[in-house]
Design an enzyme around this catalytic site. Structure first.
Site, short mmCIF file in Angstrom:
data_model
loop_
_atom_site.label_atom_id
_atom_site.label_comp_id
_atom_site.label_asym_id
_atom_site.label_seq_id
_atom_site.Cartn_x
_atom_site.Cartn_y
_atom_site.Cartn_z
CE1 TYR A 9 49.80 -12.09 -10.20
CE2 TYR A 9 48.90 -13.50 -8.46
CZ TYR A 9 49.04 -12.24 -9.04
OH TYR A 9 48.43 -11.15 -8.47
N PRO A 185 -11.38 6.30 8.40
CG PRO A 185 -11.48 8.63 8.14
CD PRO A 185 -11.20 7.36 7.39
N GLY A 186 -13.24 5.65 11.35
CA GLY A 186 -14.31 4.86 11.91
C GLY A 186 -14.15 3.35 11.79
CB VAL A 187 -12.16 1.24 9.52
CG1 VAL A 187 -11.65 -0.19 9.43
CG2 VAL A 187 -13.03 1.55 8.31
#
Length: 273
Positions: A9, A185-187
């Site tokens: 080859y 919310p609020g955490v």
């Protein structure tokens, strides 16, 4: 590169070069000959003539790979660099008779297999190497190109409690970790300080109130930000900090820390702002 060997080859490749060289000298036709080492990248055929393609294809599908001698050294060039070299010739840039593709990467077969296996395991560990440059960048792009469509996505572990969710996303080898969390919310989340760890917060939805207190002076500071305003808020060593959802909808926050969380040494100390 087979033109440099004694195989049949290789002999055919060398003979082809001679035909082109004769033509080049006889009619002054422009010519550049490339003796390419192992080329790798997307669209190469697995189980044919590319060990990189075979490894990527099989590892992505959890199929076995065969490493005959892990000490074997490979010389690799990435297909994008090959095409760039070809285009420079076609664009008429001055070139030597024997063209070169750079960079040429040198890696052992064992190292190649290990890196590709790491790419697959990053979905579980979240740890990923420096895939932004060099051989690792090219190999990672190649590996991902062999993923079948059903593996284009994967799930992450979710930690959820009354405050919201927390999800770790990615842990780059050269820079901390990425994650995101939500808050109802609020955490309020946080309420601690670090001695060395630093973080960057980016609120992507909702409204946030960041509060800070200096451990030594007692100085206090507040920052309000929303998902409509892309603003990074940094935590600073020695300052107690927390974040409160002050809106009416769930808040989502992206987070980067400069170091991966270590449960044995978390550098996180509870304290009220």
């Amino acid at each position: 590169m087979q033109a440099e060997t004694d195989s049949p080859y290789g002999a055919s490749k060398l003979a082809a070069e001679q035909v082109l060289l004769e033509h080049h000298h006889s009619v002054r036709a422009p010519l550049t000959i490339f003796r390419l080492p192992n080329v790798f990248g997307k669209w190469s055929w697995p189980n044919y003539n590319s060990v990189v393609a075979t490894f990527c294809h099989n590892v992505a599908r959890d199929l076995p790979i065969d490493v005959h001698d892990p000490r074997t050294v490979l010389s690799l060039v990435y297909v994008d660099d090959v095409i760039a070299a070809f285009l420079r010739c076609l664009d008429g840039e001055p070139a030597e008779l024997f063209g070169r593709v750079e960079p040429v990467y040198s890696v052992t077969l064992g190292e190649l297999a290990a890196r590709i296996r790491e790419f697959r395991s990053c979905r579980e560990t979240l740890a990923i190497g420096p895939v932004g440059s060099g051989l690792c960048r090219a190999l990672y792009a190649t590996y991902v190109s062999y993923l079948p469509p059903e593996l284009f996505s994967y799930d992450l572990r979710k930690y959820e409690d009354s405050r919201g969710r927390f999800v770790e996303f990615l842990k780059p080898a050269d820079g901390g970790q990425f994650s995101f969390f939500t808050a109802h919310p609020g955490v309020t989340r946080g309420g601690h300080y670090h001695h060395s760890k630093t973080e960057k917060f980016l609120v992507t939805s909702g409204q946030a109130l960041f509060k800070f207190r200096n451990l030594l002076t007692g100085e206090r500071f507040e920052i309000r930000t929303t998902g409509d305003r892309p603003q990074v808020v940094e935590t600073v060593p020695g300052w107690v900090h927390d974040i409160t959802n002050v809106g009416d909808t769930e808040m989502t926050v992206m987070l980067w820390a400069n170091e991966v969380f270590d449960r044995a040494k978390p550098d996180t100390y509870e304290s009220r702002v």
